[in-house]
Design a protein around this motif. Structure first.
Motif, short mmCIF file in Angstrom:
data_model
loop_
_atom_site.label_atom_id
_atom_site.label_comp_id
_atom_site.label_asym_id
_atom_site.label_seq_id
_atom_site.Cartn_x
_atom_site.Cartn_y
_atom_site.Cartn_z
N TYR A 35 4.95 137.62 48.94
CA TYR A 35 6.14 137.14 48.21
C TYR A 35 7.42 137.69 48.83
CZ TYR A 35 9.49 136.09 44.58
OH TYR A 35 10.60 135.62 43.92
N ASP A 36 7.45 138.97 49.10
CA ASP A 36 8.67 139.61 49.62
C ASP A 36 9.10 139.06 50.96
OD1 ASP A 36 8.52 141.13 47.33
OD2 ASP A 36 7.92 142.98 48.33
N CYS A 47 11.57 130.98 41.53
CA CYS A 47 12.27 131.58 40.40
C CYS A 47 12.82 130.52 39.45
CB CYS A 47 13.38 132.51 40.89
SG CYS A 47 12.77 134.01 41.67
N PHE A 48 13.34 129.42 40.01
CA PHE A 48 13.83 128.33 39.17
C PHE A 48 12.69 127.74 38.36
CE2 PHE A 48 14.63 123.79 38.49
CZ PHE A 48 15.82 123.85 37.76
N GLY A 49 11.57 127.46 39.02
CA GLY A 49 10.41 126.89 38.33
C GLY A 49 9.83 127.81 37.28
N ALA A 50 9.92 129.11 37.52
CA ALA A 50 9.40 130.10 36.57
C ALA A 50 10.43 130.44 35.49
CB ALA A 50 8.99 131.37 37.32
N ARG A 51 11.58 129.76 35.55
CA ARG A 51 12.67 129.97 34.59
C ARG A 51 13.17 131.42 34.58
NH1 ARG A 51 10.19 125.48 32.36
NH2 ARG A 51 11.56 124.00 31.38
N LEU A 52 13.32 131.95 35.79
CA LEU A 52 13.87 133.29 35.94
C LEU A 52 15.33 133.16 36.35
CD1 LEU A 52 10.95 135.02 37.87
CD2 LEU A 52 11.47 135.15 35.43
N GLY A 53 16.08 134.24 36.21
CA GLY A 53 17.50 134.22 36.53
C GLY A 53 17.78 134.26 38.03
N GLN A 54 19.03 133.98 38.37
CA GLN A 54 19.49 134.00 39.75
C GLN A 54 19.23 135.36 40.39
OE1 GLN A 54 21.10 131.27 41.14
NE2 GLN A 54 21.49 132.23 43.11
N SER A 55 19.36 136.42 39.62
CA SER A 55 19.19 137.77 40.16
C SER A 55 17.77 138.04 40.66
CB SER A 55 19.56 138.82 39.11
OG SER A 55 18.70 138.71 37.99
N LYS A 60 12.46 142.16 45.04
CA LYS A 60 11.09 142.24 45.54
C LYS A 60 10.18 142.04 44.33
CE LYS A 60 11.99 145.27 49.35
NZ LYS A 60 11.47 146.32 50.17
N LEU A 61 8.97 141.63 44.58
CA LEU A 61 8.04 141.42 43.47
C LEU A 61 7.84 142.70 42.67
CD1 LEU A 61 6.36 139.06 42.33
CD2 LEU A 61 4.45 139.90 43.67
N SER A 62 7.79 143.83 43.36
CA SER A 62 7.57 145.12 42.68
C SER A 62 8.77 145.54 41.83
CB SER A 62 7.26 146.21 43.70
OG SER A 62 8.35 146.40 44.58
N GLU A 63 9.94 144.94 42.06
CA GLU A 63 11.12 145.27 41.27
C GLU A 63 11.20 144.46 39.98
OE1 GLU A 63 14.00 146.42 45.04
OE2 GLU A 63 14.14 144.41 44.19
N MET A 64 10.40 143.39 39.89
CA MET A 64 10.40 142.57 38.68
C MET A 64 9.58 143.25 37.60
SD MET A 64 9.82 138.73 40.10
CE MET A 64 10.76 138.09 41.46
N ASP A 65 9.94 142.93 36.35
CA ASP A 65 9.12 143.47 35.26
C ASP A 65 7.82 142.68 35.17
OD1 ASP A 65 9.58 141.11 33.73
OD2 ASP A 65 11.37 141.97 32.84
N GLU A 66 6.93 143.16 34.35
CA GLU A 66 5.59 142.57 34.26
C GLU A 66 5.62 141.11 33.80
OE1 GLU A 66 1.29 143.66 32.22
OE2 GLU A 66 2.81 145.21 32.41
N VAL A 67 6.52 140.80 32.88
CA VAL A 67 6.63 139.42 32.37
C VAL A 67 7.10 138.49 33.49
CG1 VAL A 67 7.84 137.93 30.74
CG2 VAL A 67 6.99 140.15 29.99
N SER A 68 8.09 138.91 34.25
CA SER A 68 8.60 138.09 35.35
C SER A 68 7.53 137.86 36.41
CB SER A 68 9.83 138.74 35.98
OG SER A 68 10.87 138.84 35.03
N ARG A 69 6.81 138.93 36.75
CA ARG A 69 5.72 138.78 37.75
C ARG A 69 4.66 137.81 37.24
NH1 ARG A 69 6.32 144.36 38.22
NH2 ARG A 69 4.40 144.71 37.05
#
Length: 95
Positions: A35-36, A47-55, A60-69
């Protein structure tokens, strides 16, 4: 004079070698490594498809919280299964 043979050290276990390789690329997992290293435009689509924010695009994948991952993982798997039949369709049949 006979040259001295140096003792051979054992190679580290595979898991340790893999962990060291991931560390070189600053990834905590196989998924993180893949991913990285995706192009930014691909991460943006995910990120758009997963409805995550622009940020999230620059994270990195490891910087996302568990819900986002989990959202990224679910989207990638659903998308793969949905578009898999289209992969082999030639452009002439893509109308």
């Amino acid at each position: 004079m006979i040259p001295q043979i140096k003792p051979v050290t054992k190679a580290p276990p595979a898991a340790e070698s893999i962990a060291q390789a991931r560390q070189l690329f600053n990834a905590n997992s196989k998924g993180g490594l893949i991913y990285d290293n995706l192009p930014k435009r691909t991460k943006a689509m995910i990120c758009f498809g997963a409805r995550l924010g622009q940020s999230h695009i620059d994270m990195k994948l490891s910087e996302m919280d568990e819900v986002s991952r989990a959202k990224v993982h679910r989207l990638v798997n659903e998308f793969y299964h949905d578009v898999k039949p289209l992969i082999t369709v030639p452009l002439s049949q893509f109308k």
